[in-house]
Design an enzyme around this catalytic site. Structure first.
Site, mmCIF file in Angstrom:
data_model
loop_
_atom_site.group_PDB
_atom_site.id
_atom_site.type_symbol
_atom_site.label_atom_id
_atom_site.label_comp_id
_atom_site.label_asym_id
_atom_site.label_seq_id
_atom_site.Cartn_x
_atom_site.Cartn_y
_atom_site.Cartn_z
ATOM 1 N N LYS A 26 -40.185 -51.546 -59.044
ATOM 2 C CA LYS A 26 -39.103 -50.669 -59.508
ATOM 3 C C LYS A 26 -38.366 -51.300 -60.686
ATOM 4 O O LYS A 26 -38.105 -50.633 -61.689
ATOM 5 C CB LYS A 26 -38.143 -50.418 -58.337
ATOM 6 C CG LYS A 26 -36.942 -49.580 -58.649
ATOM 7 C CD LYS A 26 -36.377 -48.936 -57.403
ATOM 8 C CE LYS A 26 -35.635 -49.888 -56.490
ATOM 9 N NZ LYS A 26 -34.300 -50.300 -56.973
ATOM 10 N N SER A 27 -38.035 -52.573 -60.576
ATOM 11 C CA SER A 27 -37.274 -53.236 -61.647
ATOM 12 C C SER A 27 -38.048 -53.211 -62.959
ATOM 13 O O SER A 27 -37.487 -52.928 -64.025
ATOM 14 C CB SER A 27 -37.002 -54.691 -61.264
ATOM 15 O OG SER A 27 -36.192 -54.750 -60.121
ATOM 16 N N ARG A 31 -37.239 -51.065 -66.493
ATOM 17 C CA ARG A 31 -37.067 -51.818 -67.744
ATOM 18 C C ARG A 31 -38.086 -51.386 -68.796
ATOM 19 O O ARG A 31 -37.771 -51.315 -69.988
ATOM 20 C CB ARG A 31 -37.189 -53.318 -67.463
ATOM 21 C CG ARG A 31 -35.940 -53.894 -66.807
ATOM 22 C CD ARG A 31 -36.244 -55.196 -66.103
ATOM 23 N NE ARG A 31 -35.068 -55.872 -65.593
ATOM 24 C CZ ARG A 31 -34.426 -55.545 -64.463
ATOM 25 N NH1 ARG A 31 -34.848 -54.535 -63.741
ATOM 26 N NH2 ARG A 31 -33.370 -56.234 -64.058
ATOM 27 N N GLY A 99 -29.154 -47.347 -58.941
ATOM 28 C CA GLY A 99 -28.173 -48.254 -59.533
ATOM 29 C C GLY A 99 -28.747 -48.988 -60.730
ATOM 30 O O GLY A 99 -28.071 -49.181 -61.746
ATOM 31 N N ARG A 127 -20.728 -46.564 -55.639
ATOM 32 C CA ARG A 127 -20.997 -47.971 -55.974
ATOM 33 C C ARG A 127 -20.158 -48.437 -57.174
ATOM 34 O O ARG A 127 -19.843 -47.654 -58.058
ATOM 35 C CB ARG A 127 -22.502 -48.167 -56.243
ATOM 36 C CG ARG A 127 -23.316 -47.819 -54.998
ATOM 37 C CD ARG A 127 -24.794 -47.978 -55.220
ATOM 38 N NE ARG A 127 -25.158 -49.361 -55.442
ATOM 39 C CZ ARG A 127 -26.383 -49.762 -55.757
ATOM 40 N NH1 ARG A 127 -27.357 -48.850 -55.883
ATOM 41 N NH2 ARG A 127 -26.650 -51.025 -55.936
ATOM 42 N N GLN A 174 -28.630 -56.843 -62.718
ATOM 43 C CA GLN A 174 -28.216 -55.610 -63.399
ATOM 44 C C GLN A 174 -27.116 -55.893 -64.418
ATOM 45 O O GLN A 174 -27.146 -55.359 -65.532
ATOM 46 C CB GLN A 174 -27.761 -54.579 -62.367
ATOM 47 C CG GLN A 174 -28.906 -54.127 -61.460
ATOM 48 C CD GLN A 174 -28.462 -53.110 -60.427
ATOM 49 O OE1 GLN A 174 -27.313 -52.704 -60.398
ATOM 50 N NE2 GLN A 174 -29.390 -52.699 -59.579
ATOM 51 N N ASP A 327 -32.948 -57.650 -51.850
ATOM 52 C CA ASP A 327 -33.289 -56.339 -51.280
ATOM 53 C C ASP A 327 -34.067 -56.446 -49.964
ATOM 54 O O ASP A 327 -34.399 -55.431 -49.363
ATOM 55 C CB ASP A 327 -34.112 -55.531 -52.293
ATOM 56 C CG ASP A 327 -33.271 -55.130 -53.493
ATOM 57 O OD1 ASP A 327 -32.039 -55.016 -53.339
ATOM 58 O OD2 ASP A 327 -33.839 -54.941 -54.592
ATOM 59 N N LYS A 354 -24.765 -52.167 -52.078
ATOM 60 C CA LYS A 354 -26.092 -51.638 -52.414
ATOM 61 C C LYS A 354 -26.102 -50.129 -52.181
ATOM 62 O O LYS A 354 -25.053 -49.510 -52.117
ATOM 63 C CB LYS A 354 -27.171 -52.359 -51.606
ATOM 64 C CG LYS A 354 -27.298 -53.838 -51.968
ATOM 65 C CD LYS A 354 -27.713 -54.017 -53.412
ATOM 66 C CE LYS A 354 -27.767 -55.468 -53.822
ATOM 67 N NZ LYS A 354 -28.026 -55.618 -55.254
ATOM 68 N N ARG A 358 -25.090 -52.196 -46.938
ATOM 69 C CA ARG A 358 -26.339 -52.576 -46.271
ATOM 70 C C ARG A 358 -26.122 -53.626 -45.188
ATOM 71 O O ARG A 358 -26.957 -53.752 -44.284
ATOM 72 C CB ARG A 358 -27.293 -53.131 -47.328
ATOM 73 C CG ARG A 358 -28.631 -52.521 -47.271
ATOM 74 C CD ARG A 358 -29.512 -52.994 -48.381
ATOM 75 N NE ARG A 358 -30.088 -51.842 -49.047
ATOM 76 C CZ ARG A 358 -30.782 -51.904 -50.168
ATOM 77 N NH1 ARG A 358 -30.972 -53.062 -50.759
ATOM 78 N NH2 ARG A 358 -31.276 -50.818 -50.694
HETATM 79 C C1 S3P Z 1 -32.205 -55.056 -59.531
HETATM 80 C C2 S3P Z 1 -31.264 -55.994 -59.195
HETATM 81 C C3 S3P Z 1 -30.648 -56.102 -57.869
HETATM 82 C C4 S3P Z 1 -31.432 -55.315 -56.817
HETATM 83 C C5 S3P Z 1 -31.862 -53.973 -57.311
HETATM 84 C C6 S3P Z 1 -32.730 -54.108 -58.544
HETATM 85 C C7 S3P Z 1 -32.723 -55.018 -60.907
HETATM 86 O O1 S3P Z 1 -29.330 -55.609 -57.941
HETATM 87 O O2 S3P Z 1 -30.654 -55.164 -55.649
HETATM 88 O O3 S3P Z 1 -32.604 -53.274 -56.321
HETATM 89 O O4 S3P Z 1 -33.758 -54.389 -61.153
HETATM 90 O O5 S3P Z 1 -32.098 -55.637 -61.785
HETATM 91 P P1 S3P Z 1 -28.129 -56.555 -58.478
HETATM 92 O O6 S3P Z 1 -28.504 -57.020 -59.814
HETATM 93 O O7 S3P Z 1 -26.893 -55.699 -58.538
HETATM 94 O O8 S3P Z 1 -28.013 -57.631 -57.458
#
Ligand code: S3P
Length: 444
Positions: A26-27, A31, A99, A127, A174, A327, A354, A358
């Site tokens: 996902k990350s 990106r 998020g 959030r 993030q 996560d 989260k 959570r």
């Molecule tokens: C993520 C960072 C994490 C994670 C989220 C994905 C990212 O959050 O919990 O699922 O892709 O940068 P935080 O950066 O707020 O900890």
């Protein structure tokens, strides 16, 4: 996403067997979409996560003027507009449950002279966004409207962005990423200093697209990181190959550890050391997880993971490990319930903000299934008994990872476990139910 709640039930069945590949990370998918939108020309993404979070991010980027097209299964093509090139969107950008999509896009928009409204579902609206607005306002963006630092909010991007040095108050990839993405538009050097390293996909991908990013150790103990980005680069489109998401792999992986007799292989799982905290922790608990065919794919280390069921023992998980497995705590808590002895997971404050609270949701998940557990301060304590009776109904609070963790518990417990709503699983793990069934799980 507006769908009816989908209750699901998990029941104990025979062992899990076979091979599977979980969806793309996902990350990295999010990106790749955003950097593709900021590059000039066409970026190809292979193995993309076709989950709601990535799709909502893609829609938002379209509304900002990028052209995003699906060209095949998990194959996407994005025509970017260049740094500072976003068009003012005619509609509010709706990030749904995401998020990451929302906060990273806030960063990308903060460096453009446009005004955009950001919104999301009830979970995302609850959030905190103030934490990300702070560095973006220092760069020159202005928050025009926002209820108490939450969505919906309207951001006016900077006309003349200035580079900043920013030390995130909490370890958060993030926040780091939003600041770096805004810094792309500023002349000079934008610096983010992390006291605890978080996932580094943004830094890596910026370098992959041709930006000048330097990462150095920081702090007296050298455990922190100083990330310096030279602003106003020309981002050159580069193909992105998205590896399988270790945070999604965590669910079949823990299920295979807990369901007696299981032996599965999870293919092509990303092994970036800033994402493998769960595997290290389960290893300390006595889990059998073998890394087969370790290789490099698209600039990230990946491996096939062979996972065999066995007994686990309770351990103490240090707070310093949290960023590398942030996560994964709900499903680790499930594993801890089936371990012999007590597991103490320290320093989980960030879990409160989260997709749901959570920490509270994980405690409720365990207690609904007669697992003895407590929260003390920011620590979660689970008293494992080698088994769990199950039989509970778990409220998922619009949180995909609570939903999947509860179902994993149900696959290994004496009585079935129900969840009130499995629809949010599609944010990060479309096809979860089918994949688990293909391994032999009883989900209905
Ligand atoms: C993520 C960072 C994490 C994670 C989220 C994905 C990212 O959050 O919990 O699922 O892709 O940068 P935080 O950066 O707020 O900890």
């Amino acid at each position: 996403m507006q769908v009816l709640p989908t209750p699901l039930t998990a029941r104990r069945n025979g062992p899990l067997n076979g091979r599977a590949r979980v969806p793309g990370d996902k990350s990295i998918s999010i990106r790749a979409l955003i950097l593709g939108a900021l590059a000039v020309g066409a970026t190809r993404i292979g193995g993309m996560l076709e989950g709601e979070d990535a799709l909502n991010t893609a829609n938002a980027l379209q509304a900002l003027g990028a052209r995003v097209r699906r060209t095949g299964e998990q194959e996407w093509l994005i025509h970017g507009v260049g740094i500072g090139g976003f068009a003012e969107p005619a509609i509010a950008l709706d990030f749904g449950n995401s998020g990451t999509g929302c906060r990273l896009a806030l960063g990308a928009v903060a460096g453009c002279p446009i005004t955009a409204t950001f919104d999301g579902d009830a979970s995302l609206r609850s959030r905190p966004m103030r934490r990300v607005l702070d560095p973006l306002e220092r760069i020159g963006a202005r928050t025009l409207a926002s209820a108490d630092g939450r969505l919906p909010l309207t951001l006016a991007g900077a006309r003349d962005p200035v580079p900043v040095v920013f030390e995130p108050p909490v370890p958060s990839a993030q926040l780091k990423s939003a600041t770096l993405l805004a810094g792309l538009a500023a002349p000079g050097e934008t610096v983010v200093i992390e006291t605890e390293p978080t996932r580094d996909h943004t830094e890596r991908m910026l370098a992959h697209f041709g930006a000048d990013v330097r990462v150095e150790p920081d702090g007296a103990d050298g455990k922190g990181r100083r990330i310096a980005l030279t602003g106003q680069p020309e981002l050159t489109p580069r193909p992105v190959v998205v590896p399988a998401d270790p945070s999604s792999a965590a669910f079949p992986l823990v299920a295979a550890l807990l369901v007696p007799g299981s032996d599965i292989i999870l293919e092509g799982v990303m092994m970036n050391p800033l994402r493998t905290g769960l595997i290290a922790t389960l290893g300390e608990m006595g889990a059998s997880i073998e890394r087969l065919d370790q290789r490099d794919e698209g600039g990230e280390a990946v491996a096939d993971l062979r996972v065999r069921a066995g007994t686990l023992r309770g351990i103490e998980v240090p707070a310093a490990r949290a960023p590398a497995m942030i996560d994964e705590y709900p499903v680790l808590a499930v594993a801890a319930a089936f371990a012999e002895g007590t597991t103490v997971m320290r320093g989980l404050k960030e879990l409160r903000v989260k997709e749901s609270d959570r920490l509270a949701a994980t405690l409720a998940l365990l207690r609904a299934n007669a697992v003895a557990a407590d929260i003390e301060g920011d620590d979660l304590i689970v008293h494992g008994r080698g088994r769990a009776s199950g039989g509970g109904m778990v409220r998922t609070h619009m949180d995909h990872r609570i939903a999947m963790a509860a179902l994993v518990l149900g696959l290994a417990s004496e009585r079935p476990v129900q969840i009130d709503d499995g629809s949010f699983i599609a944010t990060s793990f479309p096809g979860f139910v089918e994949l688990m069934r293909s391994l032999g799980a009883d989900l209905s």
